[in-house]
Design an enzyme around this catalytic site. Structure first.
Site, short mmCIF file in Angstrom:
data_model
loop_
_atom_site.label_atom_id
_atom_site.label_comp_id
_atom_site.label_asym_id
_atom_site.label_seq_id
_atom_site.Cartn_x
_atom_site.Cartn_y
_atom_site.Cartn_z
N TYR A 128 -1.52 -0.23 10.58
CA TYR A 128 -1.67 -0.62 9.17
C TYR A 128 -0.44 -0.22 8.37
CZ TYR A 128 -3.64 -0.95 4.45
OH TYR A 128 -3.86 -1.27 3.13
N SER A 184 0.84 -1.20 0.00
CA SER A 184 0.00 0.00 0.00
C SER A 184 0.87 1.24 0.00
CB SER A 184 -0.90 0.01 1.24
OG SER A 184 -1.57 1.27 1.38
#
Length: 269
Positions: free
Chosen positions: A166, A154
């Site tokens: 995350y 990501s």
């Protein structure tokens, strides 16, 4: 499915992945679904998994070539379930030539609110899942003379934004790719990461913002130089490139597919 997607699927066995066998985690919705459909349209046989059986059944029932798909409902963070899926997928497909780690996710909020369980769950969904998927797939890739592994990381793995659990898990995925690429090169196995920017997927966060809070969405669009969020089919095309022979000299890279996105969330850096 769009007319273009239907046309792709009709090409079937004449496509660039004809005869290839590819395992994709998280392939029932969003980016994973686009990857699965693209690979099937280009002639591959695909094994995929996802949490919700109804999503997998909806995918299968929409295909013109459902026999080319092996699908199973499971939680990739449960080691024995993921490992058994890989073994059964290889048995059903007759081997494996490529792997895409697309499943992932996050739990918890900011650092003072996120629990140790939130951190552990986020880590397992991303880093643990990739490590076990690669470990389970590698012996089978060796048997076929090598292959390509693509990890979906990501933009949050290298451009900071909330939440930290995350971003740190995605950063770990990117680092893992560079290490595994060197470790597995002697076996003819390539390992690369793709880091998508914020994708506009129907029903997901940014699509809901677009519909429910147009001013906030307009501000977020300013993080993209061209004023457009990333489309999942654009990321799927890059993943297909990394799985293909056209990228045979590419390994150990993290390839951003983010349209030059600045901050990964509306909150900025």
């Amino acid at each position: 499915m769009t007319d273009a997607g239907h046309d792709r699927e009709q090409r079937g066995a004449t496509g660039q992945f004809a005869g290839r066998r590819i395992v994709v985690t998280g392939g029932s919705r969003g980016l994973g679904e686009h990857v699965v459909r693209l690979l099937l349209s280009e002639g591959a046989r695909v094994a995929t998994c996802a949490r919700k059986p109804e999503s997998l059944e909806a995918l299968r029932s929409s295909l013109d070539t459902p026999a080319a798909l092996f699908a199973r409902s499971l939680d990739v963070s449960v080691p024995e379930l993921l490992e058994r899926f890989v073994e059964d997928a290889v048995s059903m497909l007759g081997g494996v030539d490529g792997v895409v780690a697309c499943a992932g996710g996050a739990r918890g909020r900011g650092i003072t609110e996120a629990s140790p369980e939130d951190w552990a769950a986020t880590w397992e969904m991303n880093v643990g899942h990739v490590a076990r998927l690669v470990a389970a797939s590698t012996p089978h890739l060796r048997e076929t003379g090598g292959g390509s592994i693509v990890v979906v990381a990501s933009v949050s793995g290298w451009k900071p934004g909330p939440q930290a659990q995350y971003g740190s898990a995605k950063a770990a995925q990117i680092h893992m790719v560079t290490s595994l690429a060197r470790e597995l090169a002697r076996d003819g196995i390539r390992v690369n990461a793709v880091s998508p920017g914020s994708m506009l997927i129907p029903g997901k966060r940014w699509d809901r913002m677009r519909q429910e809070d147009p001013p906030a969405f307009a501000r977020f669009r300013s993080e993209f130089p061209a004023g457009e969020l990333v489309r999942p089919e654009e990321v799927a095309d890059v993943i297909a490139f990394l799985l293909s022979d056209q990228s045979r000299a590419v390994t150990g890279v993290n390839l951003p597919v983010d349209k030059g996105q600045n901050a990964p969330t509306p909150e900025g850096y």
